[in-house]
Design a protein around this motif. Structure first.
Motif, PDB file in Angstrom:
ATOM      1  N   VAL A  52       0.841  -1.197   0.000  1.00  0.00           N
ATOM      2  CA  VAL A  52       0.000   0.000   0.000  1.00  0.00           C
ATOM      3  C   VAL A  52       0.876   1.247   0.000  1.00  0.00           C
ATOM      4  N   GLY A  53       1.924   1.246   0.804  1.00  0.00           N
ATOM      5  CA  GLY A  53       2.813   2.403   0.863  1.00  0.00           C
ATOM      6  C   GLY A  53       3.489   2.695  -0.459  1.00  0.00           C
ATOM      7  N   GLU A  54       3.905   1.665  -1.163  1.00  0.00           N
ATOM      8  CA  GLU A  54       4.557   1.855  -2.461  1.00  0.00           C
ATOM      9  C   GLU A  54       3.580   2.420  -3.486  1.00  0.00           C
ATOM     10  N   LYS A  79      -6.002  -8.010  -2.874  1.00  0.00           N
ATOM     11  CA  LYS A  79      -5.595  -7.984  -1.471  1.00  0.00           C
ATOM     12  C   LYS A  79      -5.297  -6.548  -1.049  1.00  0.00           C
ATOM     13  N   ASP A  80      -5.764  -6.155   0.115  1.00  0.00           N
ATOM     14  CA  ASP A  80      -5.494  -4.836   0.697  1.00  0.00           C
ATOM     15  C   ASP A  80      -6.129  -3.673  -0.069  1.00  0.00           C
ATOM     16  N   ILE A  81      -7.122  -3.951  -0.925  1.00  0.00           N
ATOM     17  CA  ILE A  81      -7.736  -2.853  -1.677  1.00  0.00           C
ATOM     18  C   ILE A  81      -8.434  -1.876  -0.732  1.00  0.00           C
ATOM     19  N   ARG A  82      -9.025  -2.384   0.342  1.00  0.00           N
ATOM     20  CA  ARG A  82      -9.706  -1.490   1.277  1.00  0.00           C
ATOM     21  C   ARG A  82      -8.711  -0.623   2.045  1.00  0.00           C
ATOM     22  N   GLU A  87      -6.314   4.754   2.768  1.00  0.00           N
ATOM     23  CA  GLU A  87      -5.131   5.615   2.824  1.00  0.00           C
ATOM     24  C   GLU A  87      -5.244   6.758   1.822  1.00  0.00           C
ATOM     25  N   LEU A  88      -5.698   6.464   0.617  1.00  0.00           N
ATOM     26  CA  LEU A  88      -5.863   7.507  -0.395  1.00  0.00           C
ATOM     27  C   LEU A  88      -6.908   8.528   0.041  1.00  0.00           C
ATOM     28  N   LYS A  89      -7.975   8.040   0.669  1.00  0.00           N
ATOM     29  CA  LYS A  89      -9.025   8.951   1.136  1.00  0.00           C
ATOM     30  C   LYS A  89      -8.499   9.871   2.231  1.00  0.00           C
ATOM     31  N   LEU A  90      -7.683   9.325   3.137  1.00  0.00           N
ATOM     32  CA  LEU A  90      -7.100  10.141   4.196  1.00  0.00           C
ATOM     33  C   LEU A  90      -6.218  11.243   3.632  1.00  0.00           C
TER      34      LEU A  90
END
Length: 232
Positions: A52-54, A79-82, A87-90
Motif C-alpha cells: 500500500v505504501g509503495e 488484497k489490501d484494496i480497502r 489511505e488515499l481517502k485520508l
C-alpha cells in the motif's frame, strides 16, 4: 497486492470524463469476458507485488492529480484494496472504483462507483473455456451486490458493453430488477468491438438507441486512448 500498472492519464468515460487521474490497475479478475481489453490483468494476469505504501508513493509522484481510479481486472478482489482506498481517502484524493459489481463494497472508501455488470455477450467460448464459461455465467450478474453499492451511500454510475440491439433490452431488464430509481443519464452504453470498423458499425444504431431512450453513449475510442497505459 499484485499491480499490473500505475499511470497518469485522463479519465475517458462517465461523469468525470477528461479529468486528470492516476489509474491504479490491479491484476486478477473473477470473470473472463470474451472481449476483455485488458487481458494482462484478467486472462493472463501479470504485474508486480506492491505494498500500500509503495502504491501511495507512486500516486503522489503526480502532484497535480487529485483523482485516483482503482481499476483492473477486478479491483475489489485485490488484497489490501480497502486499506489502499482508506489511505488515499485520508490523503484527500477523490476515489473512483471501476468494478463489475460482483463483490459487495462493505464500507470501502469510494467517491464514485463505476459499476459495469456484464451482459450475456461477455461469456467466453464454451468449447475452449468450458470451466471459465460456467464460472463467468454464475458470477457476472449479482443483483444483491449491485443493490449494496446503490444503497451504501455511494455515488454510482453504470457502464454496459453492447454488441447488438437486444443487449439494450437485456440491460434494461437487469436495471429494472434492482427496483431502484436509476436515472438513465447515469447509464452509459459502450459499443463492443476491437476494430475501428466494428465500432463504427455499432456506433450509429447504438447512438440512436441512446437518443431514443435517454442513456449516455460512451465513446469507446476515447476510452481506448485514455483508459490504459498500453493503449490496448
Amino acid at each position: 497486492m499484485l499491480i499490473s500498472e500505475i499511470f497518469y492519464s485522463l479519465q475517458g468515460e462517465g461523469g468525470l470524463a477528461g479529468v486528470p487521474s492516476v489509474f491504479v490497475r490491479t491484476s486478477g479478475c473473477n470473470l473472463r469476458c470474451a472481449w476483455c481489453d485488458t487481458p494482462y490483468a484478467s486472462w493472463e494476469p501479470e504485474g508486480e507485488p506492491r505494498t500500500v505504501g509503495e502504491i501511495v508513493a507512486e500516486v503522489q509522484r503526480h502532484a497535480a492529480a487529485r483523482h485516483v481510479v482503482l481499476t483492473g481486472g477486478e479491483p475489489m478482489i485485490a488484497k489490501d484494496i480497502r486499506a489502499l482506498a482508506s489511505e488515499l481517502k485520508l490523503l484527500g484524493y477523490h476515489i473512483t472504483i471501476e468494478t463489475a459489481a460482483t463483490v459487495a463494497p462493505e464500507g470501502i472508501a469510494c467517491d464514485l462507483a463505476s459499476l459495469s455488470p456484464k451482459l450475456l455477450n461477455s461469456a467466453p467460448d464454451g468449447t475452449r473455456h468450458a470451466a471459465w464459461r460456467k464460472k463467468h455465467e454464475a458470477t457476472r450478474w449479482q443483483p444483491a451486490v449491485v443493490r449494496a453499492w446503490l444503497d451504501g451511500g455511494y455515488d454510482c454510475q453504470f457502464k454496459f458493453v453492447v454488441a447488438q440491439p437486444g443487449d439494450v433490452e437485456e440491460l434494461g431488464g437487469m436495471l429494472a430488477s434492482l427496483k431502484r430509481d436509476i436515472p438513465r443519464s447515469r447509464v452509459m452504453l459502450m459499443p463492443e468491438g476491437i476494430t475501428l470498423e466494428a465500432l463504427r458499425a455499432r456506433a450509429a444504431w447504438l447512438g440512436e438507441l441512446c437518443k431514443a431512450r435517454g442513456y449516455r453513449y460512451a465513446h469507446r475510442l476515447q476510452i481506448e486512448l485514455y483508459g490504459n497505459k498500453r493503449g490496448t
